[in-house]
Scaffold this motif. Structure first.
Motif, mmCIF file in Angstrom:
data_model
loop_
_atom_site.group_PDB
_atom_site.id
_atom_site.type_symbol
_atom_site.label_atom_id
_atom_site.label_comp_id
_atom_site.label_asym_id
_atom_site.label_seq_id
_atom_site.Cartn_x
_atom_site.Cartn_y
_atom_site.Cartn_z
ATOM 1 N N GLU A 107 0.833 -1.212 0.000
ATOM 2 C CA GLU A 107 0.000 0.000 0.000
ATOM 3 C C GLU A 107 0.865 1.259 0.000
ATOM 4 O O GLU A 107 0.673 2.161 -0.797
ATOM 5 C CB GLU A 107 -0.926 0.006 1.224
ATOM 6 C CG GLU A 107 -2.037 -1.018 1.100
ATOM 7 C CD GLU A 107 -2.646 -1.393 2.446
ATOM 8 O OE1 GLU A 107 -2.508 -0.619 3.414
ATOM 9 O OE2 GLU A 107 -3.238 -2.488 2.521
ATOM 10 N N ASP A 108 1.838 1.295 0.913
ATOM 11 C CA ASP A 108 2.615 2.525 1.108
ATOM 12 C C ASP A 108 3.617 2.788 -0.016
ATOM 13 O O ASP A 108 4.067 3.911 -0.191
ATOM 14 C CB ASP A 108 3.359 2.461 2.451
ATOM 15 C CG ASP A 108 2.396 2.284 3.618
ATOM 16 O OD1 ASP A 108 1.269 2.817 3.517
ATOM 17 O OD2 ASP A 108 2.744 1.613 4.598
ATOM 18 N N VAL A 109 3.997 1.749 -0.739
ATOM 19 C CA VAL A 109 4.927 1.919 -1.853
ATOM 20 C C VAL A 109 4.238 1.396 -3.123
ATOM 21 O O VAL A 109 4.872 0.812 -3.999
ATOM 22 C CB VAL A 109 6.280 1.210 -1.589
ATOM 23 C CG1 VAL A 109 7.392 1.827 -2.449
ATOM 24 C CG2 VAL A 109 6.696 1.322 -0.125
ATOM 25 N N ARG A 110 2.942 1.632 -3.153
ATOM 26 C CA ARG A 110 2.113 1.184 -4.275
ATOM 27 C C ARG A 110 2.687 1.664 -5.618
ATOM 28 O O ARG A 110 2.579 0.987 -6.646
ATOM 29 C CB ARG A 110 0.695 1.747 -4.062
ATOM 30 C CG ARG A 110 -0.338 1.427 -5.122
ATOM 31 C CD ARG A 110 -0.814 -0.007 -5.054
ATOM 32 N NE ARG A 110 -0.701 -0.634 -6.362
ATOM 33 C CZ ARG A 110 -0.795 -1.942 -6.585
ATOM 34 N NH1 ARG A 110 -1.004 -2.775 -5.597
ATOM 35 N NH2 ARG A 110 -0.684 -2.416 -7.804
ATOM 36 N N TYR A 111 3.304 2.856 -5.597
ATOM 37 C CA TYR A 111 3.805 3.416 -6.865
ATOM 38 C C TYR A 111 4.867 2.524 -7.513
ATOM 39 O O TYR A 111 4.996 2.500 -8.729
ATOM 40 C CB TYR A 111 4.329 4.855 -6.678
ATOM 41 C CG TYR A 111 5.394 5.031 -5.611
ATOM 42 C CD1 TYR A 111 6.734 4.829 -5.902
ATOM 43 C CD2 TYR A 111 5.050 5.403 -4.320
ATOM 44 C CE1 TYR A 111 7.720 4.995 -4.933
ATOM 45 C CE2 TYR A 111 6.030 5.565 -3.341
ATOM 46 C CZ TYR A 111 7.360 5.359 -3.649
ATOM 47 O OH TYR A 111 8.318 5.522 -2.690
ATOM 48 N N VAL A 112 5.608 1.765 -6.698
ATOM 49 C CA VAL A 112 6.598 0.834 -7.277
ATOM 50 C C VAL A 112 5.877 -0.311 -7.990
ATOM 51 O O VAL A 112 6.263 -0.727 -9.082
ATOM 52 C CB VAL A 112 7.543 0.277 -6.187
ATOM 53 C CG1 VAL A 112 8.447 -0.813 -6.765
ATOM 54 C CG2 VAL A 112 8.396 1.395 -5.602
ATOM 55 N N LEU A 113 4.815 -0.792 -7.353
ATOM 56 C CA LEU A 113 4.073 -1.908 -7.972
ATOM 57 C C LEU A 113 3.358 -1.427 -9.231
ATOM 58 O O LEU A 113 3.271 -2.157 -10.233
ATOM 59 C CB LEU A 113 3.094 -2.505 -6.957
ATOM 60 C CG LEU A 113 3.754 -2.869 -5.604
ATOM 61 C CD1 LEU A 113 2.749 -3.534 -4.676
ATOM 62 C CD2 LEU A 113 4.968 -3.770 -5.800
ATOM 63 N N ASP A 114 2.884 -0.185 -9.212
ATOM 64 C CA ASP A 114 2.310 0.403 -10.432
ATOM 65 C C ASP A 114 3.376 0.534 -11.517
ATOM 66 O O ASP A 114 3.099 0.325 -12.703
ATOM 67 C CB ASP A 114 1.700 1.784 -10.137
ATOM 68 C CG ASP A 114 0.484 1.690 -9.219
ATOM 69 O OD1 ASP A 114 -0.102 0.594 -9.122
ATOM 70 O OD2 ASP A 114 0.143 2.709 -8.579
ATOM 71 N N ALA A 115 4.602 0.863 -11.094
ATOM 72 C CA ALA A 115 5.707 0.974 -12.059
ATOM 73 C C ALA A 115 6.017 -0.390 -12.674
ATOM 74 O O ALA A 115 6.304 -0.495 -13.876
ATOM 75 C CB ALA A 115 6.949 1.557 -11.383
ATOM 76 N N VAL A 116 5.952 -1.438 -11.849
ATOM 77 C CA VAL A 116 6.171 -2.802 -12.381
ATOM 78 C C VAL A 116 5.152 -3.078 -13.491
ATOM 79 O O VAL A 116 5.516 -3.548 -14.574
ATOM 80 C CB VAL A 116 6.035 -3.863 -11.256
ATOM 81 C CG1 VAL A 116 5.959 -5.272 -11.850
ATOM 82 C CG2 VAL A 116 7.204 -3.761 -10.279
#
Ligand code: CP3
Length: 318
Positions: free
Chosen positions: A91-100
């Protein structure tokens, strides 16, 4: 090994408009930057554009990049530790998973995508030291004077990183790499006692995720045996050890990654070709080999030299 980065003019172009942190938090730009070396160098894998320290967003810790990372309030005392949040990176580093996901879309299966995180010790070291270190006095001070606290922090960090890697696999990465870049600060005995068991737990967790894992334990050839014993699929080898000797240590039945000194790319073409071939020759003694630099590429590298290196590797044995 920072194949997307400041040595590429197209990367500097994007960085002239956004900060490093903005870049890591903008999935579409991450995807663009991740693909830059694929187009220019013809490498066989993409590594997600991000950083090992963005995971601090799940812990309520602020980090700045100028460009070297620096933490505003390093975690040193019991009160600092009490203030830490152990959130969910999904949740807190969701932007990395979105980047993946953005990378996977942009790659369209051209090459596999490697996700990554810092190893528990390296990540915790940044948290405690606050920035790069020569003597690691704070983290080693904690390890030796408050071993129970160190151990507890390593356990929590390992758990957080396991969750983070699980999130990256769910988001679509095809392989994972763990960077224990600061392991060389420790003697083999201290790595064995204070770090290895936590790394082992992380490796065992990744085994349940169904993607291959590369373990890169840097900075001390004396740790190579322990690195091999972690049981990761691929053993990353840094550039400070002779590759044939490294393969002898880890065993000819293992898969190795490495290990050209990145600064060789600052030399003439003839040297690059000769040294790359020496690594490839040595690798014949291993079960399999992923050619790579033995640490991060220098920002002063001529991209044409990096491309030459890839062409030498692809042409080897042809
Ligand atoms: O390898 C890749 O291409 C993927 C991207 C990646 C970066 N950092 C981008 C980056 C990866 C895998 C990392 C991992 C990382 N970050 C490690 C482990 C690997 C290693 O080098 O041992 C570590 C220790 C860090 C911490 C970190 N981040 C440092 C020390 C620095 C400064 C680097 C420098 O050369 O000054 C960073 C910033 C950083 N991470 C940059 C990049 C491209 C440069 C930032 C910029 O664009 O200004």
């Amino acid at each position: 090994m920072r194949q997307a980065g400041r040595y590429l003019p197209e990367y500097r172009e994007i960085r002239s408009k956004v900060s490093f942190l903005e870049l890591t938090k903008t999935p579409e730009l991450c995807a663009e930057v991740t693909l830059q070396p694929i187009d220019r160098l013809d490498v066989d894998a993409a590594i997600l554009f991000s950083d090992i320290l963005v995971v601090f967003d799940a812990m309520g810790v602020d980090v700045h990049f100028n460009p070297a990372p620096e933490i505003e309030r390093p975690v040193r005392t019991a009160a600092d530790v009490a203030r830490l949040r152990w959130g969910d990176p999904r949740e807190d580093v969701r932007y990395v998973l979105d980047a993946v996901q953005a990378c996977k879309r942009a790659l369209a299966e051209r090459v596999p995508l490697i996700g990554f995180c810092g190893a528990p010790f390296t990540t915790l070291s940044y948290l405690v030291e606050g920035k790069g270190s020569r003597d690691y006095q704070h983290i080693k001070g904690m390890m030796f004077s408050e071993p129970a606290l160190f151990h507890r922090l390593m356990e929590s960090m390992t758990e957080l990183l396991c969750t983070y890697l699980g999130g990256q696999v769910e988001a679509g990465v095809d392989a994972l790499q763990v960077f224990d870049s600061w392991a060389g600060a420790l003697s083999p005995a201290d790595y064995r006692e204070h770090v290895w068991p936590h790394m082992r737990r992380l490796v065992e967790h990744v085994r349940t995720l169904g993607v291959p894992l590369i373990a890169f334990v840097r900075g001390n050839a004396n740790l190579l045996q322990q690195s091999a014993e972690l049981g990761a699929d691929v053993i990353g080898v840094d550039w400070t050890i002779d590759f044939a000797q490294a393969i002898e240590i880890v065993g000819s039945d293992r898969v190795v990654q490495g290990n050209l000194d990145p600064q060789i790319l600052l030399g003439p073409e003839e040297l690059i070709e000769r040294r790359a071939r020496a690594v490839l020759d040595a690798a014949k003694g291993a079960r399999a080999h992923i050619f790579n630099l033995g640490h991060g590429i220098s920002r002063y590298t001529d991209p044409a030299k990096a491309r030459l290196l890839v062409d030498v590797v692809h042409g080897y044995g042809a």
